[in-house]
Design an enzyme around this catalytic site. Structure first.
Site, PDB file in Angstrom:
ATOM      1  CG  LEU A  18     -18.600  31.837  83.975  1.00 24.28           C
ATOM      2  CD1 LEU A  18     -18.736  31.711  85.470  1.00 24.28           C
ATOM      3  CD2 LEU A  18     -17.184  31.609  83.546  1.00 24.28           C
ATOM      4  CG  HIS A  19     -23.340  35.389  81.924  1.00 26.94           C
ATOM      5  ND1 HIS A  19     -23.984  34.194  82.162  1.00 26.94           N
ATOM      6  CD2 HIS A  19     -24.141  36.359  82.422  1.00 26.94           C
ATOM      7  CE1 HIS A  19     -25.131  34.428  82.773  1.00 26.94           C
ATOM      8  NE2 HIS A  19     -25.252  35.736  82.951  1.00 26.94           N
ATOM      9  CD  GLN A  20     -16.589  39.439  85.471  1.00 24.93           C
ATOM     10  OE1 GLN A  20     -16.724  38.442  86.140  1.00 24.93           O
ATOM     11  NE2 GLN A  20     -16.165  40.562  85.984  1.00 24.93           N
TER      12      GLN A  20
END
Length: 183
Positions: free
Chosen positions: A139-141
Site C-alpha cells: 500500500l502507498h499513498q
C-alpha cells in the site's frame, strides 16, 4: 536534397518534430524494480526502508510508516507515504498505521508547501493492479504537488515529464525541512 529525403547517412524522413530522448524511462517501461511476486522480499518499498535514506530516497521515517520519493514521479517532489509493514489493502492497516499514514501525509503536504510552493496537490491510493497500482502488494499513498500550468505538451504528446531537479537533491531538501529530522 529535398525535405522528403533523409539527411545523408541517417535513416527516415525528417518530420519537423524535435525529439526529447529520455532513455532512463525505459527502466520503468520495462518493469525494472517491479516485484516478480507479491512477497516482501521482492518489494522495492521494503528494500527502500532497509537501506540508507539516500539510497532508498527515504525522506522521513515514523514508528509504523515512512515517506519516500517516487522513483518515477508524476511531478517534482512526488512523495509516497507507506506503512513499514508489507500490506496491500487499506482495510488491513491497524489503527496506529492508519493514523501515522494520515499524519505523515499531512506533514508531507506542509513540507512540500514550504520547500517547493505548489499551488495544490493530488492525493491518492490505488488499490489493486486493475485500479492502477504499479506495485499493488505494498500500500502507498501518493502526495503529488501541482502547479498552475504544470501540464504541458510533453506528457500528452511525448509521454514524457520534464523534472527540474535530481531525485537525490529533492530528497535532501525535503528531508532537511522535515520537522524533527536531521538531514
Amino acid at each position: 536534397m529535398g525535405t522528403d529525403e533523409p539527411a545523408e547517412g541517417l535513416p527516415g524522413v525528417p518530420d519537423g518534430f524535435e525529439r526529447l530522448w529520455t532513455p532512463h524511462r525505459m527502466a520503468y517501461i520495462g518493469g525494472q524494480d517491479k516485484p516478480a511476486t507479491g512477497a516482501a522480499d521482492d518489494c522495492p518499498f521494503c528494500r527502500a526502508q532497509r537501506g540508507t535514506d539516500e539510497e532508498g530516497l527515504v525522506v522521513a521515517r515514523g514508528r509504523s510508516a515512512f515517506v519516500v520519493l517516487n522513483l518515477y514521479p508524476y511531478n517534482a517532489g512526488h512523495l509516497m507515504v507507506l506503512p513499514l509493514r508489507h500490506v496491500a489493502d487499506y482495510t488491513d492497516l491497524d489503527a496506529d498505521e492508519t493514523a501515522e499514514v494520515a499524519a505523515l501525509t499531512k506533514t508531507a503536504m506542509t513540507v512540500l508547501r514550504t520547500v517547493m510552493q505548489p499551488h495544490g496537490f493530488n492525493l491518492g491510493m490505488n488499490q489493486g493492479a486493475v485500479a492502477g497500482a504499479g506495485i499493488a502488494a505494498h500500500l502507498h499513498q501518493h502526495v503529488v504537488p501541482r502547479w498552475g500550468g504544470d501540464m504541458n505538451f510533453l506528457p500528452i504528446v511525448g509521454r514524457t515529464k520534464a523534472l527540474p531537479e535530481l531525485l537525490g537533491d529533492t530528497r535532501a531538501r525535503l528531508a532537511a525541512a522535515w520537522p524533527g529530522r536531521r538531514g
